[in-house]
Design a protein around this motif. Sequence first.
Motif, PDB file in Angstrom:
ATOM      1  N   UNK A   1       9.975  -3.298   2.413  1.00  8.96           N
ATOM      2  CA  UNK A   1       8.790  -3.904   3.017  1.00  8.96           C
ATOM      3  C   UNK A   1       7.584  -3.030   2.721  1.00  8.96           C
ATOM      4  N   UNK A   2       6.498  -3.655   2.273  1.00 11.80           N
ATOM      5  CA  UNK A   2       5.272  -2.925   1.996  1.00 11.80           C
ATOM      6  C   UNK A   2       4.368  -2.972   3.212  1.00 11.80           C
ATOM      7  N   UNK A   3       3.905  -1.815   3.654  1.00 14.19           N
ATOM      8  CA  UNK A   3       3.060  -1.719   4.837  1.00 14.19           C
ATOM      9  C   UNK A   3       1.617  -1.491   4.403  1.00 14.19           C
ATOM     10  N   UNK A   4       0.716  -2.308   4.919  1.00 13.13           N
ATOM     11  CA  UNK A   4      -0.685  -2.257   4.503  1.00 13.13           C
ATOM     12  C   UNK A   4      -1.598  -1.909   5.671  1.00 13.13           C
ATOM     13  N   UNK A   5      -2.656  -1.193   5.367  1.00  4.49           N
ATOM     14  CA  UNK A   5      -3.693  -0.947   6.362  1.00  4.49           C
ATOM     15  C   UNK A   5      -4.632  -2.147   6.384  1.00  4.49           C
ATOM     16  N   UNK A   6      -5.408  -2.321   7.467  1.00  2.00           N
ATOM     17  CA  UNK A   6      -6.330  -3.471   7.521  1.00  2.00           C
ATOM     18  C   UNK A   6      -7.386  -3.418   6.433  1.00  2.00           C
ATOM     19  N   UNK A   7      -7.792  -2.225   6.033  1.00  2.00           N
ATOM     20  CA  UNK A   7      -8.780  -2.110   4.966  1.00  2.00           C
ATOM     21  C   UNK A   7      -8.246  -2.700   3.675  1.00  2.00           C
ATOM     22  N   UNK A   8      -6.981  -2.446   3.388  1.00  2.00           N
ATOM     23  CA  UNK A   8      -6.366  -3.026   2.191  1.00  2.00           C
ATOM     24  C   UNK A   8      -6.276  -4.536   2.284  1.00  2.00           C
ATOM     25  N   UNK A   9      -5.821  -5.027   3.419  1.00  2.00           N
ATOM     26  CA  UNK A   9      -5.614  -6.462   3.586  1.00  2.00           C
ATOM     27  C   UNK A   9      -6.921  -7.225   3.420  1.00  2.00           C
ATOM     28  N   UNK A  10      -8.006  -6.697   3.976  1.00  2.00           N
ATOM     29  CA  UNK A  10      -9.288  -7.394   3.943  1.00  2.00           C
ATOM     30  C   UNK A  10     -10.065  -7.153   2.658  1.00  2.00           C
ATOM     31  N   UNK A  11      -9.598  -6.234   1.832  1.00  2.00           N
ATOM     32  CA  UNK A  11     -10.321  -5.910   0.608  1.00  2.00           C
ATOM     33  C   UNK A  11     -10.397  -7.094  -0.343  1.00  2.00           C
ATOM     34  N   UNK A  12      -9.481  -8.047  -0.203  1.00  2.00           N
ATOM     35  CA  UNK A  12      -9.467  -9.206  -1.084  1.00  2.00           C
ATOM     36  C   UNK A  12     -10.488 -10.272  -0.687  1.00  2.00           C
ATOM     37  N   UNK A  13     -11.084 -10.145   0.493  1.00  2.00           N
ATOM     38  CA  UNK A  13     -12.071 -11.125   0.967  1.00  2.00           C
ATOM     39  C   UNK A  13     -13.475 -10.604   0.676  1.00  2.00           C
ATOM     40  N   UNK A  14     -14.265 -11.451   0.008  1.00  2.00           N
ATOM     41  CA  UNK A  14     -15.590 -11.018  -0.456  1.00  2.00           C
ATOM     42  C   UNK A  14     -16.742 -11.566   0.361  1.00  2.00           C
ATOM     43  N   UNK A  15     -16.483 -12.571   1.212  1.00  2.00           N
ATOM     44  CA  UNK A  15     -17.582 -13.263   1.886  1.00  2.00           C
ATOM     45  C   UNK A  15     -17.400 -13.334   3.400  1.00  2.00           C
ATOM     46  N   UNK A  16     -16.703 -12.395   4.000  1.00  2.00           N
ATOM     47  CA  UNK A  16     -16.423 -12.464   5.434  1.00  2.00           C
ATOM     48  C   UNK A  16     -17.714 -12.358   6.236  1.00  2.00           C
ATOM     49  N   UNK A  17     -17.902 -13.304   7.138  1.00  2.00           N
ATOM     50  CA  UNK A  17     -19.049 -13.262   8.052  1.00  2.00           C
ATOM     51  C   UNK A  17     -18.597 -13.091   9.500  1.00  2.00           C
ATOM     52  N   UNK A  18     -17.534 -13.763   9.869  1.00  2.00           N
ATOM     53  CA  UNK A  18     -17.005 -13.659  11.230  1.00  2.00           C
ATOM     54  C   UNK A  18     -15.606 -13.060  11.148  1.00  2.00           C
ATOM     55  N   UNK A  19     -15.428 -11.876  11.699  1.00  2.00           N
ATOM     56  CA  UNK A  19     -14.135 -11.198  11.652  1.00  2.00           C
ATOM     57  C   UNK A  19     -13.670 -10.908  13.066  1.00  2.00           C
ATOM     58  N   UNK A  20     -12.448 -11.329  13.356  1.00  2.00           N
ATOM     59  CA  UNK A  20     -11.838 -11.085  14.655  1.00  2.00           C
ATOM     60  C   UNK A  20     -10.495 -10.395  14.432  1.00  2.00           C
ATOM     61  N   UNK A  21     -10.316  -9.248  15.057  1.00  2.00           N
ATOM     62  CA  UNK A  21      -9.067  -8.498  14.957  1.00  2.00           C
ATOM     63  C   UNK A  21      -8.440  -8.453  16.346  1.00  2.00           C
TER      64      UNK A  21
END
Length: 376
Positions: free
Chosen positions: A146-166
């Motif tokens: 299993x590959x474990x990712x940080x949130x920075x890695x996961x969100x790095x693929x999104x280029x136009x995020x305006x509303x982010x909820x964690x």
Amino acid sequence: MAVIHRSDPLSRIHPEPLDPPDFFDHLPDSILLLVFNRIGDVKSLGRCGVVSKRFHSLVPQVENVVVRVDCVISDDDDPSSLSPDKPCSSASPFSAIFRLIFKPLHALTQLLSTKRSSSSSSSPSPSSSLSITGGGEDGEIEQGGVTHHSPTQVLKNFNEIRLLRIELPAGELGIDDGVLLKWRAEFGSTLENCVILGASSVATDPPPSDGDSAAVVEDNGSIPESFYTNGGLKLRVVWTISSLIAASARHYLLQPIIAEHKTLDSLVLTDTDGQGVLCMNRDQLEELRVKPLSASSASKRTLVPALNMRLWYAPSLELPDGTVLKGATLVAIRPSESKKEVCDVSWVSSAFDGAYGVAAKMLVKRRTYCLEMNSF
């Protein structure tokens, strides 16, 4: 006997079935993006991204993203020891809160990575597309397939995020059963305001009728003397400091995400328990990018500035729906250097929704007590 010769070939009698039309191919990209924005959940979007090349190219353009964290680990946990079958540790008892808070979270999330290989390369194994726990701020760990990712890695693929909820899986503050503790904080490069609502117990049944007269005599709008002698004040101070440290630890963890996603208009970091909510609007996000935060030397969290506070207290507060809050306490906090007056209670009464919002509106009508707190 006459013989009839068929001129039609067999293929005309039994034609091969045609592939059903792909209706998604007829939808414009703008409609698909509306659908993806409605989905929001980063794991579901990650799965959508592997459906087709077209979906793969559209998912990074999604503006509304929700990250639901599966597990949060502290600095004491060894990420290499995590496995899909090993459950995350639950919240600690309230007595151990300072030990946990001063060692804030090492990684936020367990997520599905939307970063996939192109169609020309071999597809990854199913287990590598599932994430369990982020191991470091930018790194990844392979454990048990299993590959474990940080949130920075996961969100790095999104280029136009305006509303982010964690959404964290639970609140950081391990409190006793029956105790109410909620907070809402806003940050720029540092704390701008915080509202805390607490109660020593919450009951849905109205108090006995024979005790009503005694409660009225004691509750004259002032804090009773017993509040100072039975540990009530000390407990409220613990609630306040704990909530502020939890909020500042969350704020500290958001730095790399805020720095990378400059299109953000709103960021909310909350938890499934509804215990705490950290909010940042576009101006506050930009302020953090321009003016770096001051970190606490004691731990990985944002330094809390010197504060002015207003406190409201009710020994017993009965809400219109019949809920009774024992030892109901509301604390409104602003930095001492803030140009906004903490005595302006309009933002305080609207900090919470539902019954707790009603409780806040009722408490601000009572006598106000002023306190101060040094930076920490």
